[in-house]
Design a protein around this motif. Structure first.
Motif, PDB file in Angstrom:
ATOM      1  N   ALA A   1       0.864  -1.013   0.103  1.00 10.57           N
ATOM      2  CA  ALA A   1      -0.098   0.112  -0.136  1.00 10.57           C
ATOM      3  C   ALA A   1       0.673   1.635  -0.173  1.00 10.57           C
ATOM      4  O   ALA A   1       1.843   1.413   0.327  1.00 10.57           O
ATOM      5  CB  ALA A   1      -1.000  -0.129   1.241  1.00 10.57           C
ATOM      6  N   ARG A   2       0.377   2.327  -0.610  1.00 11.62           N
ATOM      7  CA  ARG A   2       0.927   4.002  -0.544  1.00 11.62           C
ATOM      8  C   ARG A   2       0.568   4.635  -0.591  1.00 11.62           C
ATOM      9  O   ARG A   2       0.261   5.735  -0.716  1.00 11.62           O
ATOM     10  CB  ARG A   2       1.127   3.907  -2.703  1.00 11.62           C
ATOM     11  CG  ARG A   2       1.907   5.238  -2.378  1.00 11.62           C
ATOM     12  CD  ARG A   2       2.151   6.073  -3.872  1.00 11.62           C
ATOM     13  NE  ARG A   2       2.059   5.129  -4.601  1.00 11.62           N
ATOM     14  CZ  ARG A   2       1.958   5.521  -5.699  1.00 11.62           C
ATOM     15  NH1 ARG A   2       1.132   6.898  -6.468  1.00 11.62           N
ATOM     16  NH2 ARG A   2       1.885   4.647  -7.396  1.00 11.62           N
ATOM     17  N   GLY A   3      -0.183   4.234   0.905  1.00  7.57           N
ATOM     18  CA  GLY A   3      -0.818   4.959   1.561  1.00  7.57           C
ATOM     19  C   GLY A   3      -2.518   5.359   1.449  1.00  7.57           C
ATOM     20  O   GLY A   3      -2.908   4.501   0.308  1.00  7.57           O
ATOM     21  N   SER A   4      -3.685   5.354   1.996  1.00  6.31           N
ATOM     22  CA  SER A   4      -5.313   5.259   1.167  1.00  6.31           C
ATOM     23  C   SER A   4      -5.252   6.414   1.776  1.00  6.31           C
ATOM     24  O   SER A   4      -4.996   7.124   2.574  1.00  6.31           O
ATOM     25  CB  SER A   4      -5.874   3.846   1.974  1.00  6.31           C
ATOM     26  OG  SER A   4      -5.888   4.086   3.174  1.00  6.31           O
ATOM     27  N   GLY A   5      -7.031   6.655   0.902  1.00  4.59           N
ATOM     28  CA  GLY A   5      -7.680   8.052   1.457  1.00  4.59           C
ATOM     29  C   GLY A   5      -9.192   8.099   0.310  1.00  4.59           C
ATOM     30  O   GLY A   5      -9.346   7.178  -0.202  1.00  4.59           O
ATOM     31  N   GLY A   6      -9.846   8.198   1.422  1.00  2.00           N
ATOM     32  CA  GLY A   6     -11.257   7.729   0.881  1.00  2.00           C
ATOM     33  C   GLY A   6     -12.190   7.186   0.254  1.00  2.00           C
ATOM     34  O   GLY A   6     -12.463   6.905  -0.921  1.00  2.00           O
ATOM     35  N   GLY A   7     -11.357   5.463   0.493  1.00  2.00           N
ATOM     36  CA  GLY A   7     -12.294   4.591   0.580  1.00  2.00           C
ATOM     37  C   GLY A   7     -11.545   3.731  -0.603  1.00  2.00           C
ATOM     38  O   GLY A   7     -11.981   2.900  -1.068  1.00  2.00           O
ATOM     39  N   PHE A   8     -10.640   4.544  -1.220  1.00  2.00           N
ATOM     40  CA  PHE A   8      -9.900   4.232  -2.052  1.00  2.00           C
ATOM     41  C   PHE A   8      -7.664   3.923  -1.865  1.00  2.00           C
ATOM     42  O   PHE A   8      -7.619   5.002  -0.839  1.00  2.00           O
ATOM     43  CB  PHE A   8      -9.921   3.828  -3.422  1.00  2.00           C
ATOM     44  CG  PHE A   8      -9.320   5.295  -3.687  1.00  2.00           C
ATOM     45  CD1 PHE A   8      -7.605   5.648  -4.379  1.00  2.00           C
ATOM     46  CD2 PHE A   8      -9.898   6.576  -3.656  1.00  2.00           C
ATOM     47  CE1 PHE A   8      -7.758   6.865  -4.581  1.00  2.00           C
ATOM     48  CE2 PHE A   8     -10.090   8.091  -3.923  1.00  2.00           C
ATOM     49  CZ  PHE A   8      -8.596   8.604  -4.368  1.00  2.00           C
ATOM     50  N   SER A   9      -7.452   2.862  -1.938  1.00  2.00           N
ATOM     51  CA  SER A   9      -6.218   2.522  -1.447  1.00  2.00           C
ATOM     52  C   SER A   9      -5.845   2.043  -3.091  1.00  2.00           C
ATOM     53  O   SER A   9      -4.932   2.307  -4.354  1.00  2.00           O
ATOM     54  CB  SER A   9      -5.827   2.303  -0.695  1.00  2.00           C
ATOM     55  OG  SER A   9      -5.764   1.273  -1.760  1.00  2.00           O
ATOM     56  N   LEU A  10      -4.062   3.083  -3.000  1.00  2.00           N
ATOM     57  CA  LEU A  10      -3.208   3.177  -4.388  1.00  2.00           C
ATOM     58  C   LEU A  10      -1.768   1.868  -4.166  1.00  2.00           C
ATOM     59  O   LEU A  10      -1.861   2.068  -2.239  1.00  2.00           O
ATOM     60  CB  LEU A  10      -2.315   4.744  -4.151  1.00  2.00           C
ATOM     61  CG  LEU A  10      -3.107   5.037  -5.435  1.00  2.00           C
ATOM     62  CD1 LEU A  10      -2.644   6.616  -4.621  1.00  2.00           C
ATOM     63  CD2 LEU A  10      -3.170   5.034  -6.147  1.00  2.00           C
ATOM     64  N   THR A  11      -1.327   1.082  -5.198  1.00  2.00           N
ATOM     65  CA  THR A  11      -0.822   0.498  -4.174  1.00  2.00           C
ATOM     66  C   THR A  11       0.494  -0.231  -4.877  1.00  2.00           C
ATOM     67  O   THR A  11       1.030   0.643  -6.363  1.00  2.00           O
ATOM     68  CB  THR A  11      -0.710  -1.401  -4.271  1.00  2.00           C
ATOM     69  OG1 THR A  11      -1.603  -0.998  -5.549  1.00  2.00           O
ATOM     70  CG2 THR A  11      -1.935  -1.566  -3.350  1.00  2.00           C
ATOM     71  N   ASP A  12       1.640   0.127  -5.197  1.00  2.00           N
ATOM     72  CA  ASP A  12       3.155  -0.305  -5.412  1.00  2.00           C
ATOM     73  C   ASP A  12       3.637  -1.801  -6.108  1.00  2.00           C
ATOM     74  O   ASP A  12       2.921  -2.649  -5.251  1.00  2.00           O
ATOM     75  CB  ASP A  12       3.827   0.788  -4.606  1.00  2.00           C
ATOM     76  CG  ASP A  12       4.381   2.297  -4.667  1.00  2.00           C
ATOM     77  OD1 ASP A  12       3.733   2.208  -6.442  1.00  2.00           O
ATOM     78  OD2 ASP A  12       4.337   3.448  -4.715  1.00  2.00           O
ATOM     79  N   PRO A  13       4.425  -1.846  -6.617  1.00  2.00           N
ATOM     80  CA  PRO A  13       5.073  -3.340  -6.387  1.00  2.00           C
ATOM     81  C   PRO A  13       5.662  -3.580  -5.014  1.00  2.00           C
ATOM     82  O   PRO A  13       6.299  -2.706  -4.914  1.00  2.00           O
ATOM     83  CB  PRO A  13       5.407  -3.546  -8.055  1.00  2.00           C
ATOM     84  CG  PRO A  13       4.693  -2.480  -8.908  1.00  2.00           C
ATOM     85  CD  PRO A  13       4.770  -1.233  -7.811  1.00  2.00           C
ATOM     86  N   CYS A  14       5.522  -4.833  -5.134  1.00  2.00           N
ATOM     87  CA  CYS A  14       6.693  -4.812  -3.587  1.00  2.00           C
ATOM     88  C   CYS A  14       8.224  -4.949  -3.844  1.00  2.00           C
ATOM     89  O   CYS A  14       8.510  -5.695  -4.888  1.00  2.00           O
ATOM     90  CB  CYS A  14       6.363  -6.191  -3.000  1.00  2.00           C
ATOM     91  SG  CYS A  14       7.671  -6.508  -1.818  1.00  2.00           S
ATOM     92  N   PRO A  15       8.616  -4.276  -3.256  1.00  2.00           N
ATOM     93  CA  PRO A  15      10.415  -3.827  -3.350  1.00  2.00           C
ATOM     94  C   PRO A  15      10.765  -4.798  -2.967  1.00  2.00           C
ATOM     95  O   PRO A  15      11.886  -5.262  -3.435  1.00  2.00           O
ATOM     96  CB  PRO A  15      10.487  -2.748  -2.638  1.00  2.00           C
ATOM     97  CG  PRO A  15       9.594  -2.857  -1.284  1.00  2.00           C
ATOM     98  CD  PRO A  15       8.434  -3.203  -1.671  1.00  2.00           C
ATOM     99  N   ASP A  16      10.257  -5.974  -2.201  1.00  2.00           N
ATOM    100  CA  ASP A  16      11.406  -7.367  -1.545  1.00  2.00           C
ATOM    101  C   ASP A  16      10.998  -8.166  -2.546  1.00  2.00           C
ATOM    102  O   ASP A  16      12.052  -9.012  -3.124  1.00  2.00           O
ATOM    103  CB  ASP A  16      10.829  -7.318  -0.410  1.00  2.00           C
ATOM    104  CG  ASP A  16      11.219  -6.550   0.331  1.00  2.00           C
ATOM    105  OD1 ASP A  16      12.316  -5.359   0.192  1.00  2.00           O
ATOM    106  OD2 ASP A  16      10.872  -6.429   1.713  1.00  2.00           O
ATOM    107  N   CYS A  17      10.193  -7.975  -3.343  1.00  2.00           N
ATOM    108  CA  CYS A  17      10.189  -9.670  -3.640  1.00  2.00           C
ATOM    109  C   CYS A  17       9.791  -8.690  -5.592  1.00  2.00           C
ATOM    110  O   CYS A  17       9.157 -10.231  -6.850  1.00  2.00           O
ATOM    111  CB  CYS A  17       9.045 -10.874  -3.708  1.00  2.00           C
ATOM    112  SG  CYS A  17       7.196  -9.995  -4.000  1.00  2.00           S
ATOM    113  N   LYS A  18      10.020  -8.110  -5.781  1.00  2.00           N
ATOM    114  CA  LYS A  18       9.755  -7.759  -7.005  1.00  2.00           C
ATOM    115  C   LYS A  18       8.356  -7.528  -7.986  1.00  2.00           C
ATOM    116  O   LYS A  18       8.617  -7.760  -8.643  1.00  2.00           O
ATOM    117  CB  LYS A  18      11.099  -7.778  -8.397  1.00  2.00           C
ATOM    118  CG  LYS A  18      12.007  -7.714  -7.736  1.00  2.00           C
ATOM    119  CD  LYS A  18      12.857  -6.547  -8.097  1.00  2.00           C
ATOM    120  CE  LYS A  18      14.220  -6.354  -7.497  1.00  2.00           C
ATOM    121  NZ  LYS A  18      14.419  -6.440  -6.095  1.00  2.00           N
ATOM    122  N   GLY A  19       7.516  -8.265  -7.098  1.00  2.00           N
ATOM    123  CA  GLY A  19       5.681  -7.878  -7.572  1.00  2.00           C
ATOM    124  C   GLY A  19       5.766  -9.235  -7.726  1.00  2.00           C
ATOM    125  O   GLY A  19       4.793  -9.394  -7.813  1.00  2.00           O
TER     126      GLY A  19
END
Ligand code: ZN
Ligand code: ZN
Length: 393
Positions: free
Chosen positions: A199-217
């Protein structure tokens, strides 16, 4: 391990700490146990290996305050053994009705407006996608998008064509079945608990995600990296595919072929294929949007007296155009429906430009006739208007 097991599994017990243990206590307990059961210290002892896995798993959850909170919440909600996955569970996605659990109103997915909202979504997102001990049940991944180019003949671009495209793309490594692990048993990535996303932080009912840095997604971490793919789980493969290019493409157009990209992994959908099309020029026909263009030579007599002129079309029989008397040089006429194919299957027009051709050499009867014509028109000055206009300006 099923999700039910996961809910039932007591990680506190595994690490031998109380439920209210501090972070430091958990860390200490984990280190002690990890040393004791480490595979290097217990060569060939499968029991110890199992125990070590269990300890690592418990530490992955309890050692991370966020995951520990999720875990505690999930256990509080479902109790020990109180949770029963609905029918259809087990294939990787969970199918159950929150309404059953919370007395209606929750709806599927748990992102409803009630007080539970995101909290429950977080729990399910975090835990239920986590997969088993072997790490084989992680989220499917969409295949890569692929870019490629193709050169079509002018006619192929107008009519559409099926062309062979040779493409290289990433595909799951055959040696390790895409797991990246030599033994085919990678570990679920503790950072993203197998989702491949953070998760890249969330707000207002939806959240943004990034590929996981440790397993490269990938959601998986290979402890014994596959030698073929060095743990990436991917291999380069090239294949030739017959691809249908739709009718009416233009030079340098980039078209998207949905689902024709690299194959997905773990049941995920294939990526898309982007093809940049180059179109060769035609010796006779040109192109103007949906219309084709052609220049047709006519004689002075045809232009002056009018007549019927046969005009070639692309890929079809010639059409006959009626030239009205007194047609000037350079006039463009329209042959309807003889142009390029449009998206809806109809065709544009063929734009025919008339070009009066002047013979290089005039002999015999034609010469006599032309001389007679000159005498007959000697009174006419074709440049009279030109000079008049030049003076006036
Ligand atoms: Zn990860
Ligand atoms: Zn491999």
């Amino acid at each position: 391990m099923s999700t039910k097991d996961f809910i039932e599994k007591d990680y506190y017990k595994v690490l031998g700490v109380p439920k209210d243990a501090t972070e430091a206590e958990i860390k200490k307990a984990y280190r002690k146990l990890a040393r004791e059961f480490h595979p290097d210290a217990n060569k060939g002892n499968t029991k110890a290996e199992e125990r070590f896995k269990e300890i690592s798993e418990a530490n992955d959850i309890l050692g991370d305050p966020k995951k520990r909170k999720e875990y505690d919440e999930a256990r509080a909600l479902f109790g020990n053994g109180g949770f029963r996955p609905g029918p259809g569970a087990g294939g990787g996605s969970f199918n159950f009705d929150l309404g059953d659990l919370f007395g209606g109103g929750g709806g599927q997915g748990g992102q409803g407006s009630g007080g539970f909202g995101g909290g429950i979504g977080d729990v399910f997102g975090g835990l239920f996608n986590r997969g088993g001990t072997g790490g084989t049940r992680v989220q499917p991944r969409r295949g890569q998008d692929i870019d490629t180019e193709v050169t079509l003949s002018f006619t192929e671009a107008i009519e559409g064509a099926t062309v062979p495209l040779r493409m290289s793309s990433q595909s799951p490594c055959k040696a390790c079945s895409g797991t990246g692990d030599k033994n085919g048993t990678p570990r679920v990535c503790p950072t993203c608990v197998g989702t491949g996303q953070v998760a890249r932080g969330s707000g207002g009912g939806f959240s943004l995600t990034d590929p996981c840095p440790d397993c490269k997604g990938r959601g998986l971490i290979a402890e014994h990296p596959c030698l073929d793919c060095k743990g990436s789980g991917r291999a380069k493969s090239s294949r030739t595919m017959q691809v249908r290019i739709p009718a009416g493409v233009t030079d340098n157009q980039r078209i998207r072929l949905r689902g024709k990209g690299a194959p997905g992994e773990r049941g995920g959908p294939a990526g898309d294929l982007y093809v940049t099309v180059h179109v060769d020029a035609h010796p006779v026909f040109g192109r103007k949007d949906d219309n084709l263009t052609v220049t047709v030579p006519v004689t002075f007599a045809e232009a002056a007296l009018g007549g019927e002129v046969r005009v070639p079309t692309l890929g079809g029989p010639p059409v006959t155009l009626k030239l009205p008397p007194g047609t000037p040089n350079g006039r463009t006429m329209r042959a309807r429906g003889k142009g390029a194919v449009r998206k809806d299957g109809t065709r544009g027009d063929l734009l025919v430009t008339v070009e009066v051709s002047v013979p290089k050499d005039v002999t015999g009867k034609a010469r006599e006739a032309l001389q007679a014509y000159r005498e007959a028109t000697a009174e006419e000055d074709p440049r009279a208007e030109l000079f008049q206009a030049a003076k006036g300006a």
